[in-house]
Design an enzyme around this catalytic site. Structure first.
Site, PDB file in Angstrom:
ATOM      1  N   GLU A   1      -6.958  -7.314  -0.724  1.00 36.01           N
ATOM      2  CA  GLU A   1      -7.326  -7.172   0.685  1.00 36.01           C
ATOM      3  C   GLU A   1      -8.729  -6.603   0.781  1.00 36.01           C
ATOM      4  OE1 GLU A   1      -4.943  -4.873   3.348  1.00 36.01           O
ATOM      5  OE2 GLU A   1      -3.082  -5.521   2.407  1.00 36.01           O
ATOM      6  N   CYS A  40       8.080  13.095   1.757  1.00 38.44           N
ATOM      7  CA  CYS A  40       9.112  13.324   2.753  1.00 38.44           C
ATOM      8  C   CYS A  40       9.789  14.649   2.402  1.00 38.44           C
ATOM      9  CB  CYS A  40      10.125  12.176   2.718  1.00 38.44           C
ATOM     10  SG  CYS A  40      11.584  12.490   3.728  1.00 38.44           S
ATOM     11  N   GLU A  93       0.821  -1.219   0.000  1.00 40.16           N
ATOM     12  CA  GLU A  93       0.000   0.000   0.000  1.00 40.16           C
ATOM     13  C   GLU A  93       0.851   1.264   0.000  1.00 40.16           C
ATOM     14  OE1 GLU A  93      -3.017  -0.018   3.034  1.00 40.16           O
ATOM     15  OE2 GLU A  93      -4.331  -1.219   1.800  1.00 40.16           O
TER      16      GLU A  93
HETATM   17  C1  GLA Z   1      -4.165  -2.216   4.827  1.00 40.79           C
HETATM   18  C2  GLA Z   1      -2.815  -2.888   4.962  1.00 40.79           C
HETATM   19  C3  GLA Z   1      -2.882  -4.131   5.787  1.00 40.79           C
HETATM   20  C4  GLA Z   1      -3.763  -3.931   6.993  1.00 40.79           C
HETATM   21  C5  GLA Z   1      -5.124  -3.509   6.528  1.00 40.79           C
HETATM   22  C6  GLA Z   1      -6.118  -3.377   7.650  1.00 40.79           C
HETATM   23  O1  GLA Z   1      -4.890  -2.700   3.761  1.00 40.79           O
HETATM   24  O2  GLA Z   1      -2.251  -3.207   3.716  1.00 40.79           O
HETATM   25  O3  GLA Z   1      -1.563  -4.442   6.183  1.00 40.79           O
HETATM   26  O4  GLA Z   1      -3.197  -2.959   7.807  1.00 40.79           O
HETATM   27  O5  GLA Z   1      -5.004  -2.266   5.912  1.00 40.79           O
HETATM   28  O6  GLA Z   1      -7.359  -2.895   7.204  1.00 40.79           O
END
Ligand code: GLA
Ligand code: GLA
Length: 655
Positions: free
Chosen positions: A305, A158, A150
């Site tokens: 995810e 930065c 992510e």
């Molecule tokens: C993000 C991150 C994960 C986790 C999820 C939780 O998607 O990539 O590592 O922290 O959020 O919702």
């Protein structure tokens, strides 16, 4: 080409075995096999465990994890483990940690603690990625590479001296001379004329509003700097395993990163999506982001995810009611996902995410959550034939990051109320309600195949982009505050809509943002009244053949044209509460699907997904008979969809 080496729709999630004693791993893989899990994302945050001391690798535990996964039929989305640098690296080289706009260097103790421009971080990250790739190149569990995690979630920018150096080099490449930069940045305003690149710094906190052209280039640079970091790791992986696809998990429609350029740099698109179960309309916004994911490479993508139930990072983390996890998963598939994965496999015992839901909850296999996991695994197996199929969209929504960055610059706009995501959604939601598939497209993509192209807002529009919009052969709809500035955030000569003026046949004399809560009446030529909110304009017709489709009614703008049409190009100079009258005019050639409110209808080639997002049963008239893959029954006529239930109809023949 298949997305990965794994057949069917992928099912699984993030797996963090290093958070558990090894005895637990055997149970993990046994239960994964029971649930039909086919893919696990591993080692995302494992750097400090894989390289506990500089150059001293400990791969033993990961060897055993990958072997166990493979023995139980689970493939690995193997991470390069660079999402958190280890403490030894940070203590040896404190300058790898990012610095905020106030000049504060951030501390270790969370994740993504790296400066995107740090050559030290990059060198170590590439070294680790190479070591992991070399170690596991031939491992039979390896299906795809997961670089970083992510990007821009916590660290987008930065402001350290290294980042400043990198920014200056980026500017030098873009402009060549400081004179060209002065022209582009309009430094004659407020006395900012530079006489050397070495005088330029990132836009740290300044006494007043910062030069918006500088800010725009900073946004471009920040997206590019992280992309460079991603690309460095990707290249290392490709060198060792050229046949293994590389991805990094996107964050839906993210302001910080230009996903058109990011998607071009990866082999497959993957996304993390966390619609809020407390928001009854969240399925519409998430559908829009799924359509973006499909459009990025115009290919199927992976939902890498999502949350089985509650997350742990909102103010209030509402769980998903029964049926929603399944429904939202099927929704991703409906919009082109070839896999549905979750954060995470086993619910954490400690750390900031111990209350985040998981496929295997704290309560184990007795829980409702585990039953949902088993059910979804079985459902995804029933949908295997959907994998790889495409989506034909007749409508495109135009999205451009430069323009988004320009539009949402702080402190110097006519109104800070124009938010691009809202503007996109205002057009997307009614299309979605009609079961009309929508692609997203950058303004310079070939748009000639679409029957309708809608640019909700193109604040920044170059002459080339205007040419591209002019080449639309179907209907073109352009929203307000478009064609205002060029690529340097400088107002086009003659004012808005700049290079779109001939195409639209209007000129904008003045922007007329409305105070919060007030409205402006609009009268459509058919007689219907509508309301505009937040934004209206004072337009003037300049083309000979322009038709006025709606006029402002009452107030200072009474009688002025609100919506105009010039040939195939419609201009909407305000933010309408309801864009239906405009859509009704331009959608005539686009097939719709008649469904009740809250029921979503989406096609993937010859599969029709019907999803009931409401909490009550809904009657749906099937447009075609077909076989429901979820229940393996033939359906025709009017069916009743139970609350949060779905049907995936295989339609025979050419429809
Ligand atoms: C993000 C991150 C994960 C986790 C999820 C939780 O998607 O990539 O590592 O922290 O959020 O919702
Ligand atoms: C103040 C400043 C001017 C200008 C105006 C704009 O008066 O002195 O330079 O910024 O505000 O309203």
């Amino acid at each position: 080409m298949r997305l990965t080496r794994v057949p069917g729709l992928l099912f699984g999630g993030d797996y963090n075995p290093e958070q558990w004693p090894e005895e637990v791993w055997a149970e993990d893989v046994r239960l994964m096999a029971e649930a039909g899990v086919t893919m696990a994302t591993v080692a995302v945050f494992s750097w400090s465990r894989l390289e506990p001391a500089p150059g001293a690798y400990d791969f033993g535990w990961l060897d055993r994890v990958l072997d166990l996964l493979h023995e139980h039929g689970v493939s690995a989305d193997l991470a390069t483990a660079t999402a958190t640098p280890p403490p030894w690296l940070v203590r040896r080289h404190p300058e790898v940690m990012p610095v905020d706009a106030q000049g504060v260097r951030l501390e270790f103790g969370s994740r993504q603690g790296y400066c995107p421009s740090s050559p030290i971080f990059r060198e170590h990250a590439v070294r680790l990625a190479t070591a992991i790739a070399t170690r596991y190149a031939e491992h039979p569990a390896l299906a795809m590479w997961h670089v970083g995690n992510e990007y821009a979630d916590h660290t987008l920018e930065c402001f350290c001296p290294e980042s400043a150096r990198h920014f200056r080099a980026w500017l030098q490449t873009r402009y060549g001379t400081v004179g060209a930069l002065n022209t582009a940045w309009g430094t004659s305003c407020w006395g900012q004329h530079y006489t050397g690149f070495e005088q330029i710094e990132p836009p740290r906190k300044a006494p007043g509003p910062v030069n918006p052209a500088q800010l725009l280039d900073w946004r471009r640079f920040c997206s590019d700097a992280l992309l460079e970091l991603f690309t460095a790791e990707r290249d290392a992986l490709r060198q060792v395993t050229p046949a293994v696809p590389v991805t990094t998990n996107f964050m839906s429609i993210l302001h910080g990163l230009d996903y058109w350029s990011w998607a071009a740099a990866e082999d497959l698109v993957s996304d993390d999506a966390y619609p809020d179960p407390a928001d009854p309309e969240s399925h519409v916004a998430v559908a829009l982001s799924y359509d973006l994911m499909r459009s990025l490479k115009q290919r199927p993508w992976l939902l890498l995810e999502s949350a089985p139930s509650a997350v742990s990072w909102r103010e209030v983390n509402v769980p998903k009611p029964p049926g929603m996890m399944r429904l939202h998963s099927l929704q991703a598939v409906a919009h082109g996902a070839d896999g549905v994965m979750f954060f995470q496999w086993r619910q954490a015992k400690y750390g900031p995410e111990k209350f985040h839901s998981a496929l295997l909850p704290h309560g184990g296999t007795e829980t409702r959550g585990w039953q949902d996991t088993l059910r979804l695994g079985a459902d995804l197996r029933r949908l295997a034939e959907v994998a790889g199929t495409g989506t034909r969209a007749e409508v495109a929504l135009v999205l451009d990051w430069d323009s988004w960055w320009g539009l949402e610059a702080p402190e110097s706009m006519p109104s800070n109320r124009l938010k691009l995501k809202d503007l996109l959604l205002a057009w997307y939601a009614p299309l979605h309600a009609r079961g009309i598939s929508v692609d997203l497209a950058p303004p310079d993509r070939d748009l000639s195949a679409y029957r309708v192209v809608i640019a909700p807002n193109l604040y920044l529009c170059t002459a080339e982009q205007a040419k591209s919009l002019a080449s639309v052969t179907g209907e073109l709809v352009v929203g307000p505050f478009s064609g205002v500035v060029d690529e340097s955030d400088q107002v086009h000569d003659g004012g808005a809509p700049g290079p779109l003026r001939d195409l639209l046949g209007v000129a904008i004399d003045e922007f007329w943002p409305l105070p919060d809560g007030s409205t402006q009446r609009v009268r459509h030529d058919g007689g219907d009244a509508g309301l505009a909110r937040t934004w209206v304009e004072w337009p003037r017709v300049v083309g000979d053949a322009v038709e006025v489709l709606a006029r402002y009614e009452g107030g200072d703008l009474d009688g002025l044209p609100a919506i105009t049409r010039n040939g195939n190009a419609t201009y909407v100079s305000c933010l309408l509460d309801d864009v239906t009258p405009v859509l009704d005019r331009v959608l005539h050639a686009v097939p719709a699907i008649d469904v009740p409110p809250g029921v979503e209808a989406t096609r993937r080639e010859n599969h029709l997904f019907l999803l009931n997002h409401t909490g009550t049963p809904q009657q749906v008239a099937l447009p075609h008979p077909g076989r429901d893959l979820l229940t393996d029954t033939d359906l025709r006529g009017v069916i009743s969809l139970a609350p949060r239930d779905a049907v995936v109809l295989r339609i025979e023949g050419d429809t």
